[in-house]
Design a protein around this motif. Structure first.
Motif, mmCIF file in Angstrom:
data_model
loop_
_atom_site.group_PDB
_atom_site.id
_atom_site.type_symbol
_atom_site.label_atom_id
_atom_site.label_comp_id
_atom_site.label_asym_id
_atom_site.label_seq_id
_atom_site.Cartn_x
_atom_site.Cartn_y
_atom_site.Cartn_z
ATOM 1 N N MET A 1 35.392 43.102 38.375
ATOM 2 C CA MET A 1 36.922 44.553 38.481
ATOM 3 C C MET A 1 36.628 45.047 37.583
ATOM 4 S SD MET A 1 40.942 44.078 39.763
ATOM 5 C CE MET A 1 41.225 43.696 38.243
ATOM 6 N N ALA A 2 35.993 45.774 36.852
ATOM 7 C CA ALA A 2 36.069 46.101 35.354
ATOM 8 C C ALA A 2 35.843 47.714 35.779
ATOM 9 C CB ALA A 2 34.370 46.047 34.889
ATOM 10 N N ILE A 3 37.034 48.410 35.971
ATOM 11 C CA ILE A 3 37.122 49.607 36.068
ATOM 12 C C ILE A 3 38.269 50.619 35.059
ATOM 13 C CG2 ILE A 3 35.949 50.164 38.947
ATOM 14 C CD1 ILE A 3 39.110 49.657 39.030
ATOM 15 N N VAL A 4 38.613 52.096 35.304
ATOM 16 C CA VAL A 4 39.864 52.527 34.694
ATOM 17 C C VAL A 4 41.011 52.267 35.605
ATOM 18 C CG1 VAL A 4 40.562 54.104 32.968
ATOM 19 C CG2 VAL A 4 38.173 52.995 33.010
ATOM 20 N N LEU A 5 42.448 52.526 35.410
ATOM 21 C CA LEU A 5 43.022 52.477 36.235
ATOM 22 C C LEU A 5 44.424 53.038 35.376
ATOM 23 C CD1 LEU A 5 43.533 48.992 37.530
ATOM 24 C CD2 LEU A 5 42.476 50.709 39.239
ATOM 25 N N ARG A 6 45.030 54.071 35.834
ATOM 26 C CA ARG A 6 45.982 55.406 35.374
ATOM 27 C C ARG A 6 47.141 54.944 36.102
ATOM 28 N NH1 ARG A 6 43.402 58.120 32.056
ATOM 29 N NH2 ARG A 6 41.541 58.976 31.577
ATOM 30 N N GLY A 7 48.175 54.739 35.206
ATOM 31 C CA GLY A 7 49.551 54.483 35.682
ATOM 32 C C GLY A 7 49.911 55.791 35.594
ATOM 33 N N HIS A 8 51.595 55.792 35.318
ATOM 34 C CA HIS A 8 52.557 56.625 35.150
ATOM 35 C C HIS A 8 52.742 56.993 33.280
ATOM 36 C CE1 HIS A 8 54.393 57.436 38.597
ATOM 37 N NE2 HIS A 8 54.039 56.438 38.740
ATOM 38 N N GLU A 9 52.655 56.254 32.520
ATOM 39 C CA GLU A 9 52.979 55.962 31.038
ATOM 40 C C GLU A 9 50.947 55.091 30.885
ATOM 41 O OE1 GLU A 9 54.438 57.261 29.630
ATOM 42 O OE2 GLU A 9 55.851 58.416 30.666
ATOM 43 N N VAL A 10 50.672 54.077 31.185
ATOM 44 C CA VAL A 10 49.708 53.236 30.679
ATOM 45 C C VAL A 10 47.847 53.536 30.981
ATOM 46 C CG1 VAL A 10 50.755 51.763 30.415
ATOM 47 C CG2 VAL A 10 49.861 51.655 32.331
ATOM 48 N N LEU A 11 47.435 53.565 30.433
ATOM 49 C CA LEU A 11 45.639 53.371 30.896
ATOM 50 C C LEU A 11 45.262 52.412 30.402
ATOM 51 C CD1 LEU A 11 42.907 55.285 31.558
ATOM 52 C CD2 LEU A 11 42.833 54.665 29.090
#
Length: 171
Positions: A1-11
């Protein structure tokens, strides 16, 4: 699971070797070291940046800088399939909602994309700010883990086992 995830305030992105300095500095902060003791650069490099199989480490970025780390451990056995989380956040980033944003982001991915139905986390039973942050996302306490973590002075502290089911995630 090596992916980039974006939240509202975090990466959230896979942690890299060049994160070692920032993560070591965060772990040395008294408010973080209290719960994550004895993490020098060598331990960060060997334990956090090169985790065991079925464990993924993500750097937490906010405002263009690394502010923490979240680890995801996935149980691959079909009968017990679930994920477990562990995280820490820099002192100056605490109390800004970055912890809940991080957990919501990774939990949504684990539920929606990875097919998990349950996630656990096990903060120190006395770590009230972390427990409040986890509860905001929907985690519920399920039991006290007595004498769970050995501290550097040789004393043992209790942990609190918390779980989050997919349908309980506060998005």
């Amino acid at each position: 699971m090596a992916i980039v995830l974006r939240g509202h305030e975090v990466l959230l992105r896979p942690a890299r070797d060049d994160d070692a300095g920032a993560l070591t500095a965060i772990l040395a902060e008294p408010s973080v070291d209290r719960w994550w003791p004895d993490h020098d650069r060598h331990r960060v490099e060997t334990d956090l940046l090169r985790p065991e199989r079925d464990v993924a480490a993500y750097a937490i970025e906010a405002d263009g800088r690394v502010v923490g780390l979240i680890q995801v451990t996935e149980e691959p056995e079909p009968e017990f399939r679930h994920a477990a989380l562990d995280l820490f956040i820099a002192t100056d980033a605490q109390g800004r909602g970055l912890g809940p944003d991080t957990i919501r982001t990774i939990a949504a991915h684990l539920f929606d994309e990875e097919g998990h139905h349950r996630i656990t986390i096990d903060p120190a039973a006395d770590n009230a700010p972390a427990i409040r942050a986890y509860a905001k996302v929907g985690f519920r306490p399920v039991g006290r883990l007595r004498r769970y973590q050995r501290m550097p002075d040789g004393t043992w502290i209790d942990g609190l086992l918390m779980e989050l089911l997919a349908e309980d995630l506060v998005r």
